[in-house]
Design a protein around this motif. Structure first.
Motif, PDB file in Angstrom:
ATOM      1  N   SER A 106       0.821  -1.202   0.000  1.00 21.31           N
ATOM      2  CA  SER A 106       0.000   0.000   0.000  1.00 21.31           C
ATOM      3  C   SER A 106       0.861   1.259   0.000  1.00 21.31           C
ATOM      4  CB  SER A 106      -0.959   0.000   1.192  1.00 21.31           C
ATOM      5  OG  SER A 106      -0.244   0.117   2.382  1.00 21.31           O
ATOM      6  N   TRP A 107       2.152   1.122   0.262  1.00 20.96           N
ATOM      7  CA  TRP A 107       3.065   2.255   0.246  1.00 20.96           C
ATOM      8  C   TRP A 107       3.960   2.217  -0.979  1.00 20.96           C
ATOM      9  CZ3 TRP A 107       1.876   5.956   3.372  1.00 20.96           C
ATOM     10  CH2 TRP A 107       1.244   5.669   4.579  1.00 20.96           C
ATOM     11  N   SER A 108       3.536   1.514  -2.014  1.00 19.70           N
ATOM     12  CA  SER A 108       4.378   1.431  -3.194  1.00 19.70           C
ATOM     13  C   SER A 108       3.756   2.207  -4.338  1.00 19.70           C
ATOM     14  CB  SER A 108       4.596  -0.026  -3.589  1.00 19.70           C
ATOM     15  OG  SER A 108       3.381  -0.615  -3.984  1.00 19.70           O
ATOM     16  N   SER A 109       4.591   2.568  -5.273  1.00 17.13           N
ATOM     17  CA  SER A 109       4.164   3.301  -6.449  1.00 17.13           C
ATOM     18  C   SER A 109       4.885   2.708  -7.635  1.00 17.13           C
ATOM     19  CB  SER A 109       4.525   4.777  -6.283  1.00 17.13           C
ATOM     20  OG  SER A 109       4.323   5.479  -7.467  1.00 17.13           O
ATOM     21  N   GLU A 110       4.150   1.978  -8.455  1.00 18.41           N
ATOM     22  CA  GLU A 110       4.738   1.375  -9.644  1.00 18.41           C
ATOM     23  C   GLU A 110       6.003   0.599  -9.292  1.00 18.41           C
ATOM     24  OE1 GLU A 110       5.151   4.328 -12.704  1.00 18.41           O
ATOM     25  OE2 GLU A 110       3.233   5.213 -12.203  1.00 18.41           O
ATOM     26  N   GLY A 111       5.949  -0.198  -8.244  1.00 19.16           N
ATOM     27  CA  GLY A 111       7.074  -1.039  -7.863  1.00 19.16           C
ATOM     28  C   GLY A 111       8.077  -0.375  -6.937  1.00 19.16           C
ATOM     29  N   THR A 112       7.903   0.900  -6.618  1.00 17.02           N
ATOM     30  CA  THR A 112       8.825   1.602  -5.732  1.00 17.02           C
ATOM     31  C   THR A 112       8.215   1.675  -4.338  1.00 17.02           C
ATOM     32  OG1 THR A 112       9.682   2.921  -7.553  1.00 17.02           O
ATOM     33  CG2 THR A 112      10.056   3.767  -5.337  1.00 17.02           C
ATOM     34  N   ASP A 113       8.951   1.205  -3.345  1.00 14.08           N
ATOM     35  CA  ASP A 113       8.483   1.240  -1.965  1.00 14.08           C
ATOM     36  C   ASP A 113       8.682   2.651  -1.409  1.00 14.08           C
ATOM     37  OD1 ASP A 113       7.857   0.863   0.693  1.00 14.08           O
ATOM     38  OD2 ASP A 113       9.394  -0.644   1.071  1.00 14.08           O
TER      39      ASP A 113
ATOM     40  N   SER B 196       7.505   3.664   1.637  1.00  9.37           N
ATOM     41  CA  SER B 196       7.260   3.708   3.083  1.00  9.37           C
ATOM     42  C   SER B 196       8.297   4.536   3.832  1.00  9.37           C
ATOM     43  CB  SER B 196       7.171   2.293   3.656  1.00  9.37           C
ATOM     44  OG  SER B 196       8.359   1.577   3.418  1.00  9.37           O
ATOM     45  N   ALA B 197       9.563   4.439   3.462  1.00 13.85           N
ATOM     46  CA  ALA B 197      10.598   5.222   4.156  1.00 13.85           C
ATOM     47  C   ALA B 197      10.387   6.717   3.914  1.00 13.85           C
ATOM     48  CB  ALA B 197      11.982   4.790   3.695  1.00 13.85           C
TER      49      ALA B 197
ATOM     50  N   LEU C 297       9.359   9.683   6.739  1.00 13.65           N
ATOM     51  CA  LEU C 297      10.142  10.911   6.929  1.00 13.65           C
ATOM     52  C   LEU C 297       9.270  12.152   6.750  1.00 13.65           C
ATOM     53  CD1 LEU C 297      13.397   9.889   5.019  1.00 13.65           C
ATOM     54  CD2 LEU C 297      13.181  10.243   7.493  1.00 13.65           C
ATOM     55  N   VAL C 298       8.441  12.145   5.732  1.00 15.11           N
ATOM     56  CA  VAL C 298       7.563  13.297   5.476  1.00 15.11           C
ATOM     57  C   VAL C 298       6.546  13.449   6.604  1.00 15.11           C
ATOM     58  CG1 VAL C 298       5.775  14.205   3.936  1.00 15.11           C
ATOM     59  CG2 VAL C 298       7.893  13.257   2.980  1.00 15.11           C
ATOM     60  N   ASP C 299       5.937  12.339   7.007  1.00 16.58           N
ATOM     61  CA  ASP C 299       4.918  12.394   8.062  1.00 16.58           C
ATOM     62  C   ASP C 299       5.471  12.877   9.394  1.00 16.58           C
ATOM     63  OD1 ASP C 299       3.005  11.531   6.281  1.00 16.58           O
ATOM     64  OD2 ASP C 299       2.995   9.460   6.996  1.00 16.58           O
ATOM     65  N   THR C 300       6.768  12.672   9.629  1.00 20.71           N
ATOM     66  CA  THR C 300       7.368  13.117  10.883  1.00 20.71           C
ATOM     67  C   THR C 300       8.064  14.469  10.747  1.00 20.71           C
ATOM     68  OG1 THR C 300       9.353  11.800  10.434  1.00 20.71           O
ATOM     69  CG2 THR C 300       7.645  10.779  11.799  1.00 20.71           C
ATOM     70  N   GLY C 301       7.897  15.109   9.568  1.00 24.27           N
ATOM     71  CA  GLY C 301       8.452  16.441   9.386  1.00 24.27           C
ATOM     72  C   GLY C 301       9.945  16.485   9.146  1.00 24.27           C
TER      73      GLY C 301
ATOM     74  N   ILE D 192      14.022  14.654   1.400  1.00 22.60           N
ATOM     75  CA  ILE D 192      14.534  15.148   0.119  1.00 22.60           C
ATOM     76  C   ILE D 192      15.746  14.335  -0.317  1.00 22.60           C
ATOM     77  CG2 ILE D 192      15.686  17.118  -0.986  1.00 22.60           C
ATOM     78  CD1 ILE D 192      13.733  18.919   0.691  1.00 22.60           C
ATOM     79  N   ASP D 193      16.678  14.094   0.599  1.00 23.21           N
ATOM     80  CA  ASP D 193      17.857  13.288   0.267  1.00 23.21           C
ATOM     81  C   ASP D 193      17.463  11.883  -0.187  1.00 23.21           C
ATOM     82  OD1 ASP D 193      19.515  15.410   0.917  1.00 23.21           O
ATOM     83  OD2 ASP D 193      19.990  14.643   2.925  1.00 23.21           O
ATOM     84  N   LYS D 194      16.551  11.265   0.545  1.00 22.61           N
ATOM     85  CA  LYS D 194      16.101   9.912   0.226  1.00 22.61           C
ATOM     86  C   LYS D 194      15.403   9.885  -1.134  1.00 22.61           C
ATOM     87  CE  LYS D 194      14.823   5.621   1.339  1.00 22.61           C
ATOM     88  NZ  LYS D 194      15.797   4.551   1.203  1.00 22.61           N
ATOM     89  N   ILE D 195      14.539  10.848  -1.376  1.00 22.81           N
ATOM     90  CA  ILE D 195      13.796  10.900  -2.634  1.00 22.81           C
ATOM     91  C   ILE D 195      14.738  11.106  -3.813  1.00 22.81           C
ATOM     92  CG2 ILE D 195      12.102  12.226  -3.965  1.00 22.81           C
ATOM     93  CD1 ILE D 195      10.795  12.857  -1.163  1.00 22.81           C
TER      94      ILE D 195
END
Length: 155
Positions: free
Chosen positions: A37-44, A46-47, A51-55, A61-64
């Motif tokens: 449910s946290w994937s987008s076209e095969g990309t996970d 969740s991480a 990070l975004v949800d916890t501000g 940005i680095d992870k993305i």
């Protein structure tokens, strides 16, 4: 088994309870969200979402940016990137990345909502109204993205 080769009643009862409980446990796990449910076209994602949800936008940005090297056409990654940049006050980069999301997926309702929020933050309420009208066309007045942007516009 006991000495007579029979399974004690307590073990049988536990086995039956486990069989009955298994579907309940599975449905709870599904309700909480699986990695799918946290994937987008095969990309996970969740991480990133954590990070975004916890501000922790700078870390997000680095992870993305690292993830985009592997999946450079992922609209959801660009949407999270733009959202994080907007939250960090980098409105120019956020604007560019919302545009990129909408070039990849012109019907990305999340990007339309967040871009509308950016328009409000940068003094462009008429453009936010255009995004609201587009959201109404795409998902109606009952979708969360429409309601959130409409509320921001009226406040």
């Amino acid at each position: 088994m006991d000495r007579n080769g029979e399974t004690p009643k307590m073990i049988k009862a536990c086995a039956v309870m486990m069989m009955l409980a298994a579907p309940l446990l599975a449905s709870n796990a599904f309700a909480m969200g699986s990695s799918d449910s946290w994937s987008s076209e095969g990309t996970d994602l969740s991480a990133v979402t954590e990070l975004v949800d916890t501000g922790m936008y700078d870390m997000a940005i680095d992870k993305i940016e690292t993830m985009l090297e592997e999946d450079p056409e992922n609209a959801d990654l660009y949407n999270y990137l733009a959202y994080s940049q907007r939250k960090m006050g980098d409105f120019d980069s956020a604007a560019q990345n919302y545009e990129r999301v909408l070039m990849i997926d012109p019907e990305h309702v999340g990007a339309l909502e967040y871009q509308g929020e950016l328009f409000l933050q940068t003094g462009k309420p008429e453009m936010a109204q255009e995004n609201l009208a587009r959201l109404e066309q795409l998902c109606g007045m009952d979708c969360e993205e429409y309601k959130t942007l409409a509320s921001s516009i009226t406040n």
